[in-house]
Design a protein around this motif. Structure first.
Motif, PDB file in Angstrom:
ATOM      1  N   TYR A  36       0.832  -1.190   0.000  1.00 16.17           N
ATOM      2  CA  TYR A  36       0.000   0.000   0.000  1.00 16.17           C
ATOM      3  C   TYR A  36       0.876   1.253   0.000  1.00 16.17           C
ATOM      4  CZ  TYR A  36      -4.027  -2.863   1.593  1.00 16.17           C
ATOM      5  OH  TYR A  36      -5.036  -3.795   1.703  1.00 16.17           O
ATOM      6  N   LEU A  37       0.215   2.393  -0.150  1.00 16.17           N
ATOM      7  CA  LEU A  37       0.870   3.662   0.108  1.00 16.17           C
ATOM      8  C   LEU A  37      -0.154   4.605   0.725  1.00 16.17           C
ATOM      9  CD1 LEU A  37       0.033   6.027  -2.225  1.00 16.17           C
ATOM     10  CD2 LEU A  37       1.372   4.473  -3.640  1.00 16.17           C
ATOM     11  N   MET A  38       0.319   5.496   1.581  1.00 15.90           N
ATOM     12  CA  MET A  38      -0.496   6.576   2.140  1.00 15.90           C
ATOM     13  C   MET A  38       0.097   7.875   1.634  1.00 15.90           C
ATOM     14  SD  MET A  38       0.713   6.578   6.178  1.00 15.90           S
ATOM     15  CE  MET A  38       0.296   4.851   6.445  1.00 15.90           C
ATOM     16  N   LEU A  39      -0.762   8.835   1.340  1.00 16.00           N
ATOM     17  CA  LEU A  39      -0.262  10.109   0.849  1.00 16.00           C
ATOM     18  C   LEU A  39      -1.198  11.235   1.234  1.00 16.00           C
ATOM     19  CD1 LEU A  39      -1.948  11.232  -1.872  1.00 16.00           C
ATOM     20  CD2 LEU A  39      -0.835   9.265  -2.902  1.00 16.00           C
ATOM     21  N   CYS A  40      -0.676  12.448   1.162  1.00 21.31           N
ATOM     22  CA  CYS A  40      -1.462  13.656   1.385  1.00 21.31           C
ATOM     23  C   CYS A  40      -1.363  14.510   0.133  1.00 21.31           C
ATOM     24  CB  CYS A  40      -0.944  14.433   2.597  1.00 21.31           C
ATOM     25  SG  CYS A  40      -1.837  15.996   2.873  1.00 21.31           S
TER      26      CYS A  40
END
Length: 291
Positions: A257-261
């Motif tokens: 996965y990846l998390m981003l803003c």
């Protein structure tokens, strides 16, 4: 959000820089307080017109045919819905900094649903917004996907909602995600406590890499967006103003996965926070693998 074209170009640089970043992982369950049901359709929200103050769990169900999310904002005294939307057209980062961002559910595919527990701490006019662009790059809010509701002061003797028990605490900073050292994220239902330590507004969008795809594929797609996307929206927590906390209820399957803003930074010429380094890969492992 209107993070649209510039977001896609600038995010490429951040993704390439993130390829060498360490992967993570984690575990969990979920629960919340008073509940509000919201449907996202093409292009409108079906939602109550009035909600009392206090911790509230919003459940967003995407009943449309396109991906949608739900960003909640509280308008300051004297600002109208029309005035805020006009500000958004002029400068998204400045407009978002002028309101109180109170959270929301990240991007969901058609037929999916997710919960977020947020604190409606002040009475006033709140808006539900969908910034996800259509196939032509037009944000859904420009197609009418904006809904206003009133938050009224709860009675003094009203029962207080019980906060969810957090399985993981995530801190949002300028510009990155801070997680506990050595954390292992495991599959299943779980709650993440997401706190913005700012000072700018931040969100935590979650995407799962499509089967067989890598971060290199994601970077290549963003450079030349052709064919199916190599990432799959998995919800997450929409933007909150500095000092605010939300609890996002996730149900994660094993994978990368990846998390981003993607919030634009007023202090950095409107560059999306992901382009400033606010992106982090992580891995979700099977429960049997956590020993």
């Amino acid at each position: 959000m209107t993070k649209t074209h510039a977001f896609r170009r600038l995010l490429t640089l951040a993704l390439i820089a993130a390829l060498a970043a360490p992967a993570l992982a984690h575990q969990g369950h979920s629960h919340g307080g008073s509940s509000v049901q919201v449907q996202s359709q093409d292009y409108t929200f079906v939602t109550p017109t009035s909600v009392p103050t206090g911790w509230t769990t919003f459940e967003l169900k995407n009943t449309g045919k396109e991906p949608h999310h739900m960003q909640l904002v509280r308008l300051p005294a004297g600002m109208t819905q029309e005035g805020f939307l006009a500000k958004l057209q002029e400068n998204e980062g400045t407009a978002l900094a002028s309101v109180e961002m109170t959270g929301g559910v990240g991007m969901l595919l058609p037929g999916e649903s997710q919960q977020i527990t947020v604190n409606l701490s002040e009475p006033g006019t709140y808006l539900e917004l969908c910034f996800v662009p259509d196939a032509n790059g037009v944000p859904h809010l420009a197609l009418g996907m904006v809904s206003a509701f009133q938050v009224t002061q709860a009675p003094a003797d009203a029962a207080r909602a019980e906060l969810p028990k957090a399985d993981l605490k995530v801190k949002l900073v300028d510009f990155g995600f801070e997680l506990p050292k050595g954390v292992t994220i495991t599959e299943g239902v779980q709650v993440w406590e997401v706190t913005n330590a700012g000072p700018e507004g931040h969100e935590m969008l979650v995407f799962r890499l499509a089967p067989g795809k890598t971060m290199e594929d994601v970077a290549a797609y963003l450079q030349k967006p052709e064919g199916p996307m190599p990432i799959i929206p998995a919800g997450g927590a929409q933007a909150v103003t500095n000092g605010r906390t939300s609890y996002v209820h996730l149900n994660l399957v094993p994978g990368d996965y990846l998390m981003l803003c993607g919030i634009p930074s007023p202090a950095n010429a409107g560059a999306p926070h992901a382009a400033l380094g606010m992106i982090r890969p992580f891995t979700v492992v099977e429960k049997s693998a956590q020993k």
